[in-house]
Write a protein that holds these residues in place. Structure first.
Motif, PDB file in Angstrom:
ATOM      1  N   UNK A 208     -13.410 -22.708  -2.350  1.00  0.00           N
ATOM      2  CA  UNK A 208     -12.717 -21.354  -2.750  1.00  0.00           C
ATOM      3  C   UNK A 208     -13.550 -20.708  -3.749  1.00  0.00           C
ATOM      4  N   UNK A 209     -13.995 -21.594  -4.537  1.00  0.00           N
ATOM      5  CA  UNK A 209     -14.872 -20.851  -5.933  1.00  0.00           C
ATOM      6  C   UNK A 209     -16.070 -20.141  -5.536  1.00  0.00           C
ATOM      7  N   UNK A 210     -16.462 -20.543  -4.230  1.00  0.00           N
ATOM      8  CA  UNK A 210     -17.723 -20.022  -3.467  1.00  0.00           C
ATOM      9  C   UNK A 210     -17.421 -18.770  -2.972  1.00  0.00           C
ATOM     10  N   UNK A 211     -16.075 -18.389  -2.734  1.00  0.00           N
ATOM     11  CA  UNK A 211     -16.037 -17.262  -2.081  1.00  0.00           C
ATOM     12  C   UNK A 211     -15.191 -16.283  -2.861  1.00  0.00           C
ATOM     13  N   UNK A 212     -15.221 -16.099  -3.866  1.00  0.00           N
ATOM     14  CA  UNK A 212     -14.705 -15.374  -5.017  1.00  0.00           C
ATOM     15  C   UNK A 212     -14.816 -14.102  -4.489  1.00  0.00           C
ATOM     16  N   UNK A 213     -13.201 -13.500  -4.330  1.00  0.00           N
ATOM     17  CA  UNK A 213     -13.123 -12.262  -4.009  1.00  0.00           C
ATOM     18  C   UNK A 213     -13.130 -12.059  -2.445  1.00  0.00           C
ATOM     19  N   UNK A 214     -13.435 -13.041  -1.591  1.00  0.00           N
ATOM     20  CA  UNK A 214     -13.500 -12.828  -0.201  1.00  0.00           C
ATOM     21  C   UNK A 214     -12.124 -13.155   0.359  1.00  0.00           C
ATOM     22  N   UNK A 248      -4.386 -19.314  -4.689  1.00  0.00           N
ATOM     23  CA  UNK A 248      -5.813 -18.333  -4.668  1.00  0.00           C
ATOM     24  C   UNK A 248      -5.301 -17.161  -5.337  1.00  0.00           C
ATOM     25  N   UNK A 249      -3.967 -16.596  -5.368  1.00  0.00           N
ATOM     26  CA  UNK A 249      -3.543 -15.468  -5.815  1.00  0.00           C
ATOM     27  C   UNK A 249      -3.449 -15.688  -7.545  1.00  0.00           C
ATOM     28  N   UNK A 250      -2.938 -16.835  -7.520  1.00  0.00           N
ATOM     29  CA  UNK A 250      -2.995 -17.287  -9.239  1.00  0.00           C
ATOM     30  C   UNK A 250      -4.150 -17.259  -9.906  1.00  0.00           C
ATOM     31  N   UNK A 251      -5.250 -18.067  -9.080  1.00  0.00           N
ATOM     32  CA  UNK A 251      -6.532 -18.051  -9.538  1.00  0.00           C
ATOM     33  C   UNK A 251      -7.180 -16.924  -9.756  1.00  0.00           C
ATOM     34  N   UNK A 278     -10.848  -9.400  -4.829  1.00  0.00           N
ATOM     35  CA  UNK A 278     -10.380  -9.494  -3.567  1.00  0.00           C
ATOM     36  C   UNK A 278      -8.944  -8.911  -3.772  1.00  0.00           C
ATOM     37  N   UNK A 279      -8.532  -8.033  -4.811  1.00  0.00           N
ATOM     38  CA  UNK A 279      -7.244  -7.456  -4.826  1.00  0.00           C
ATOM     39  C   UNK A 279      -7.522  -5.939  -4.237  1.00  0.00           C
TER      40      UNK A 279
END
Length: 307
Positions: A208-214, A248-251, A278-279
């Protein structure tokens, strides 16, 4: 020479730096303004901490290498999960430094920690393997240690503790003797800690960290690490108490807050930072942010520009 220090914190990313020599990342899980504190009593080769956090928290922590960590959670039973396993209040967990541990505090938390150089313990327990976790359930021995550590920290915080080289030496000897006794009574914790569960959690966390904002679906995440979606949902519930989407939302909210608190670049706005993470629905983002942190994103950014 002994040294006592007290510090208060107003954000998770501030408090994660409060344990010197540790590698840590904190994410606020609960809603509302953050509050926390750390009391530190440093002795030669040993350090005592009391860490308090006023909201539910996710901690990814690794103590210093070459140290053994003794941790005693305070508060209500069931409020702590360590490496996907429940840890009873006023029980003792012993773990080696240098290895990451995932901890979830589901309520305001209070934790006692003693960090001690491995060689000091090995001098008294040469046959003991300190490279694997061990446990000591709630018992009079742990209760006595808990009460003694709390009274010791309070004495130093209030200025009532003795001073001088002789006191320093006696205190160091007493603390080491108690730690040796506790370590000698502890049992292996391999059954309590679930390395496979924690390892799977780290695999998906790192993906998930490699997909930041996706945008990410449960199916996509599960496929990336070779799991079924139902297994992935169960994994997150077991380790964090959250669904993958909630996590994911919290992170990502935490990541936005860190950026805003550090100030943004010239010409950048709150909206720019939010969309980078990603918001895309900005009104909903602002609601999520205010509910979690007790202030608006604009208030966070404005405060960063005045400090």
């Amino acid at each position: 020479m002994l040294a006592f220090h007290h510090a208060d914190y107003a954000d998770a990313f501030e408090q994660e730096t409060g344990l010197v020599g540790w590698s840590q990342h904190y994410d606020q899980l609960g809603r509302g303004r953050y509050s926390g504190s750390i009391d530190t009593l440093a002795l030669p080769g040993m350090t005592i901490y009391r860490e308090r956090i006023g909201v539910p928290i996710l901690q990814e922590s690794a103590g210093p290498k070459g140290r053994v960590l003794f941790a005693i959670p305070l508060g209500a039973d069931g409020s702590w999960r360590v490496e996907a396993s429940a840890l009873a209040s006023r029980s003792l967990a012993i773990a080696p430094g240098g290895q990451e541990v995932v901890i979830v505090g589901s309520a305001p938390s209070d934790l006692l920690i003693v960090s001690v150089e491995t060689e000091l313990l090995k001098a008294h327990l040469p046959e003991m393997d300190f490279s694997t976790p061990a446990m000591l359930e709630r018992c009079p021995q742990v209760q006595g240690m808990t009460d003694w550590l709390l009274s010791l920290l309070e004495a130093h915080r209030s200025g009532r503790a003795p001073a001088g080289a002789q006191y320093d030496q006696v205190l160091k000897s007493l603390l080491l003797d108690r730690l040796v006794s506790l370590a000698g009574s502890a049992k292996g914790a391999g059954i309590l800690f679930r390395p496979t569960v924690a390892s799977n959690y780290r695999r998906v966390r790192d993906y998930i960290a490699t997909q930041a904002g996706e945008p990410l679906s449960v199916g996509e995440m599960a496929q990336a690490i070779g799991m079924e979606p139902v297994q992935l949902r169960a994994l997150f519930r077991h380790v964090t108490g959250l669904s993958p989407s909630e996590w994911i939302r919290i992170k990502r909210l935490d990541a936005v807050r860190r950026e805003l608190s550090n100030g943004v670049g010239a010409g950048q706005t709150v909206s720019d930072v939010a969309m980078n993470w990603g918001f895309w629905h900005l009104g909903r983002f602002a609601q999520y942010y205010a509910a979690k942190f007790g202030e608006t994103p604009s208030e966070t950014l404005a405060r960063s520009r005045t400090t």
